[in-house]
Design a protein around this motif. Structure first.
Motif, short mmCIF file in Angstrom:
data_model
loop_
_atom_site.label_atom_id
_atom_site.label_comp_id
_atom_site.label_asym_id
_atom_site.label_seq_id
_atom_site.Cartn_x
_atom_site.Cartn_y
_atom_site.Cartn_z
N TYR A 24 0.81 -1.21 0.00
CA TYR A 24 0.00 0.00 0.00
C TYR A 24 0.85 1.27 0.00
O TYR A 24 0.34 2.35 -0.30
N GLU A 81 -10.18 -5.95 -3.46
CA GLU A 81 -9.69 -4.59 -3.33
C GLU A 81 -8.18 -4.54 -3.16
O GLU A 81 -7.50 -3.71 -3.79
N ARG A 104 -5.59 -2.56 -5.55
CA ARG A 104 -5.00 -1.30 -5.11
C ARG A 104 -3.48 -1.34 -5.21
O ARG A 104 -2.85 -0.35 -5.62
#
Length: 351
Positions: free
Chosen positions: A93, A113, A117
């Motif tokens: 992330y 997700e 991402r």
């Protein structure tokens, strides 16, 4: 109009309803799904640029069952001379993390997700996606898409999980040293495992029924299978379960086990002695193995799966009796259909 859902919501509901089948029915669909996947992915690989994967290192990214597929795939790639390792999408992330030369996102549904991402944050990287279909959210954030075409699936994942494994195996053969596996035969072999392991899987389920927790143990590609099995047990049978690397399990994690718990092992090496030792300690244990020199004993049920191909080939086939066992556990627990009690709203992207 008050209470009317938007068109996109109806579309999402229709897709969810039409591509989900009951868990045990989905297990039976897997031979056909593997055959379709083999043909579709083989054709896709004819034109896929795998040079970034050859150069490596490749970071295989997933979440949930797809993370365990990534664990198995990374172990297979390493065995074929490629530099590869698996990470959960959340470890990426931070967009400043430069972990590899190529990124491969695994998402059974194509909607998860976290891997999406992680890819989205790296628009300049060499990125690949592996999911059950093209046109899913993951395809919009990667440069190269591999659709498994595995078809209808269940909750928890069955056909899409095996499709992910087979796709990764074909990709490893394309980018790395050839495994020698005859992948065109995997569908027939899967059908034989379903037919041949059902009775032992039911026997194993009776041994593990009512246990307060179940540890799942394996190494290499089988560590991915252990993680997948632990997740299935938690989702489908609602029993606490945890995955462990085989040798790590010896260093303390096995200490809480007793007659009230169970251990589920995958492998042909140290797992065999461990299974026998656990059974001698009075701990109910199930071993899935390609070896034919180990048999059932007190507190031990052995499910034999004939060897197909070291690593991910055997992992595909050994996942099937695990699915059958867990299907029986879930049915005997009064849970023939897996319905999440605590489903979260931010784990999937809309199609």
């Amino acid at each position: 109009m008050t209470g009317q859902l938007p068109v996109t919501s109806f579309k999402h509901m229709e897709m969810t309803m039409t591509d989900r089948v009951p868990y045990r029915e989905a297990i039976a669909l897997q031979p056909a799904a593997l055959n379709t996947c083999f043909k579709a992915v083989s054709k896709r690989l004819e034109t896929l640029d795998v040079e970034p994967i050859k150069a490596g290192p490749s970071v295989l990214v997933g979440i949930g069952a797809s993370l365990y597929a990534a664990v198995a795939a990374a172990a297979q790639m390493r065995s074929q001379g490629l530099r590869a390792f698996a990470l959960p999408g959340t470890d990426l992330y931070d967009r400043s993390i430069d972990a590899g030369g190529a990124y491969i996102a695994f998402s059974a549904s194509g909607r998860s997700e976290e891997p999406a991402r992680a890819m989205e944050l790296r628009p300049s990287a060499h990125t690949y996606g592996i999911a059950k279909a093209d046109g899913t959210p993951i395809s919009r954030v990667v440069k190269h898409m591999i659709a498994t075409e595995s078809g209808n699936d269940s909750g928890p994942n069955t056909t899409s999980y095996l499709g992910s494994l087979l796709s990764a195996a074909l990709l490893a053969d394309k980018a790395g040293n050839f495994s020698g596996a005859q992948w065109s035969e995997i569908s027939a072999r899967a059908a034989a495992v379903i037919a041949g392991s059902r009775a032992q899987a039911d026997k194993a389920a009776r041994l593990l029924a009512g246990k307060t927790s179940i540890d799942c143990v394996g190494a290499g590609t089988a560590l991915g299978t252990a993680g997948y099995a632990a997740l299935l047990i938690r989702e489908a049978a609602r029993v606490a379960a945890q995955d462990w690397d085989t040798l790590n399990f010896l260093h303390g994690p096995m200490e809480p086990n007793d007659r009230s718990t169970g251990v589920f092992l995958f492998g042909n090496g140290r797992e065999v002695k461990l299974a026998r030792d656990l059974a001698d300690f009075g701990i109910p244990s199930v071993l899935i193995t390609g070896r034919n020199d180990v048999d059932d004993a007190d507190n031990l049920v052995v499910i034999h799966v004939a060897p197909f191909s070291d690593g991910i080939g055997d992992a595909i086939l050994q996942a099937i009796p695990a699915q059958l066992l867990i299907a029986t556990l879930s049915e005997e627990a009064g849970l023939p259909i897996c319905e999440f009690r605590y489903r979260q709203t931010d784990t999937k992207r809309d199609v």
